[in-house]
Design a protein around this motif. Structure first.
Motif, short mmCIF file in Angstrom:
data_model
loop_
_atom_site.label_atom_id
_atom_site.label_comp_id
_atom_site.label_asym_id
_atom_site.label_seq_id
_atom_site.Cartn_x
_atom_site.Cartn_y
_atom_site.Cartn_z
N LEU A 235 -17.35 -11.46 -48.31
CA LEU A 235 -16.44 -11.94 -47.02
C LEU A 235 -15.20 -11.25 -47.19
O LEU A 235 -14.66 -11.09 -48.28
CB LEU A 235 -16.21 -13.31 -47.07
CG LEU A 235 -17.23 -14.39 -46.10
CD1 LEU A 235 -16.76 -15.88 -46.49
CD2 LEU A 235 -17.13 -13.97 -44.78
N ASN A 236 -14.66 -10.63 -46.12
CA ASN A 236 -13.62 -9.64 -46.23
C ASN A 236 -12.65 -10.10 -45.01
O ASN A 236 -13.07 -10.46 -43.98
CB ASN A 236 -13.93 -8.24 -46.11
CG ASN A 236 -14.61 -7.82 -47.28
OD1 ASN A 236 -15.85 -7.64 -47.19
ND2 ASN A 236 -13.74 -7.52 -48.43
N ALA A 237 -11.61 -9.59 -45.15
CA ALA A 237 -10.34 -9.75 -44.28
C ALA A 237 -8.97 -9.05 -44.55
O ALA A 237 -9.14 -8.56 -45.73
CB ALA A 237 -10.01 -11.20 -43.96
N SER B 146 -6.77 -11.20 -40.07
CA SER B 146 -8.02 -10.86 -39.27
C SER B 146 -8.92 -11.74 -39.32
O SER B 146 -9.20 -12.76 -39.96
CB SER B 146 -8.67 -9.41 -39.59
OG SER B 146 -9.08 -9.62 -41.15
N ALA B 147 -10.02 -11.64 -38.38
CA ALA B 147 -11.17 -12.40 -38.57
C ALA B 147 -11.78 -12.07 -40.05
O ALA B 147 -11.52 -11.16 -40.72
CB ALA B 147 -12.14 -12.32 -37.70
N PHE B 148 -12.62 -13.14 -40.34
CA PHE B 148 -13.44 -12.73 -41.68
C PHE B 148 -14.55 -11.96 -41.32
O PHE B 148 -15.34 -11.96 -40.11
CB PHE B 148 -13.91 -14.00 -42.28
CG PHE B 148 -13.00 -14.86 -42.87
CD1 PHE B 148 -11.63 -14.58 -42.99
CD2 PHE B 148 -13.11 -16.27 -43.39
CE1 PHE B 148 -10.67 -15.02 -43.54
CE2 PHE B 148 -12.09 -16.79 -43.90
CZ PHE B 148 -11.05 -16.47 -44.09
N TYR B 149 -14.98 -10.92 -42.17
CA TYR B 149 -16.28 -10.25 -42.01
C TYR B 149 -17.39 -10.24 -43.03
O TYR B 149 -17.00 -10.45 -44.19
CB TYR B 149 -15.78 -8.76 -41.79
CG TYR B 149 -14.90 -8.43 -40.51
CD1 TYR B 149 -15.59 -7.74 -39.40
CD2 TYR B 149 -13.66 -8.53 -40.65
CE1 TYR B 149 -14.74 -7.32 -38.23
CE2 TYR B 149 -12.79 -8.51 -39.42
CZ TYR B 149 -13.46 -7.96 -38.19
OH TYR B 149 -12.54 -7.53 -37.10
N ARG B 150 -18.56 -10.29 -42.87
CA ARG B 150 -19.42 -10.35 -43.71
C ARG B 150 -19.84 -8.82 -44.06
O ARG B 150 -20.39 -7.93 -43.16
CB ARG B 150 -20.77 -11.07 -43.55
CG ARG B 150 -21.84 -11.08 -44.54
CD ARG B 150 -23.02 -12.09 -44.36
NE ARG B 150 -22.44 -13.37 -43.94
CZ ARG B 150 -22.04 -14.17 -45.15
NH1 ARG B 150 -21.98 -14.00 -46.28
NH2 ARG B 150 -21.64 -15.41 -44.72
N THR B 151 -20.11 -8.32 -45.27
CA THR B 151 -20.40 -6.71 -45.57
C THR B 151 -20.91 -6.83 -46.93
O THR B 151 -21.10 -7.77 -47.84
CB THR B 151 -19.01 -6.13 -45.92
OG1 THR B 151 -18.37 -6.52 -46.99
CG2 THR B 151 -17.86 -5.98 -44.59
N ALA B 152 -21.80 -5.70 -46.83
CA ALA B 152 -22.81 -5.48 -48.20
C ALA B 152 -21.69 -4.93 -49.34
O ALA B 152 -20.70 -4.21 -48.95
CB ALA B 152 -23.86 -4.60 -48.38
N PRO B 153 -21.95 -5.37 -50.45
CA PRO B 153 -21.12 -4.83 -51.61
C PRO B 153 -21.30 -3.26 -51.70
O PRO B 153 -22.23 -2.56 -51.28
CB PRO B 153 -21.87 -5.25 -52.79
CG PRO B 153 -22.60 -6.15 -52.60
CD PRO B 153 -22.98 -6.22 -51.12
N VAL B 154 -20.15 -2.39 -51.91
CA VAL B 154 -20.16 -0.86 -52.08
C VAL B 154 -20.02 -0.60 -53.30
O VAL B 154 -19.08 -1.11 -54.18
CB VAL B 154 -19.03 -0.46 -51.29
CG1 VAL B 154 -18.93 0.91 -51.29
CG2 VAL B 154 -19.23 -0.84 -49.72
N GLY B 155 -21.01 0.29 -53.85
CA GLY B 155 -20.95 0.73 -55.22
C GLY B 155 -21.41 -0.06 -56.16
O GLY B 155 -20.98 -0.15 -57.24
N GLY C 294 -5.75 -6.30 -48.26
CA GLY C 294 -7.16 -6.60 -48.12
C GLY C 294 -7.58 -7.91 -48.82
O GLY C 294 -7.32 -7.92 -50.07
N LEU C 295 -8.40 -8.58 -48.39
CA LEU C 295 -8.87 -9.73 -48.97
C LEU C 295 -10.42 -9.62 -49.16
O LEU C 295 -11.19 -9.38 -48.34
CB LEU C 295 -8.62 -11.12 -48.52
CG LEU C 295 -7.39 -11.30 -48.24
CD1 LEU C 295 -6.69 -10.95 -46.91
CD2 LEU C 295 -6.93 -12.98 -48.32
N GLY C 296 -11.05 -9.89 -50.49
CA GLY C 296 -12.61 -10.03 -50.27
C GLY C 296 -13.05 -11.01 -51.53
O GLY C 296 -12.42 -11.31 -52.42
N ALA C 297 -14.09 -11.65 -51.13
CA ALA C 297 -14.63 -12.36 -52.25
C ALA C 297 -16.31 -12.60 -52.14
O ALA C 297 -16.93 -12.52 -50.96
CB ALA C 297 -14.13 -13.98 -51.92
#
Length: 165
Positions: A61-63, A45-54, A14-17
């Motif tokens: 941006l996640n992939a 995978s494609a990149f996904y925009r997500t809200a921070p969890v916790g 999992g990648l995130g920044a």
């Protein structure tokens, strides 16, 4: 007597920044993963925009990347941590915003629970930002001890995630 060649295993990362130029950082991290000794294939995978969890902070941006590797799980974890450090990763407190986060999600069918590494990743089935990109690469993926991962999608349906394709 010759030693047996190391076994090639699939591994999922999992990648995130969410600090700095997150897209450029994730692209650079994918290139660094491709260059790791013992990695002979990478699919992202494609990149996904997500809200921070916790935690607070800007959106992530996640992939997810799937690799084929001869690296043992702990050696791969240490390589991921070196890539994070190369991109300015700091760990001031849990869930802090970050320039780069690389999580070893699964390594073959290995089940492991140590102070340093738990496989499969303990929150793998609880996060849309992991499940959605993971399943985009393999819709029928199963995890040791969890079974088919698509069965967990209803539980994360309330987590906002936007594919940026």
């Amino acid at each position: 007597m010759t030693a047996a060649a190391p076994e090639v295993q699939p591994a999922w990362i999992g990648l995130g920044a969410n600090l700095g130029d997150a897209r450029a950082t994730l692209e650079a991290a994918l290139q660094a993963l491709r260059r790791l000794p013992g990695v002979d294939q990478l699919q992202a995978s494609a990149f996904y925009r997500t809200a921070p969890v916790g935690a607070g902070g800007p959106d992530y941006l996640n992939a997810v990347a799937r690799i084929r590797t001869t690296l043992p799980s702990l050696a791969l974890l240490h390589a991921l941590q070196r890539i994070e450090l190369d991109h300015g990763r700091e760990r001031p407190y849990p869930n802090a915003p970050r320039t780069l986060d690389l999580d070893l999600l699964m390594h073959g069918q290995q089940v492991l629970n140590t102070v340093e590494l738990t496989l499969p990743h303990p929150r793998l089935a609880e996060r849309a930002f992991v499940l959605v990109p993971l399943l985009s690469l393999d819709p029928t993926l199963q995890a040791p001890g969890l079974g088919r991962l698509d069965a967990y999608l209803p539980a994360v349906a309330d987590q906002n995630i936007l594919c940026l394709a």
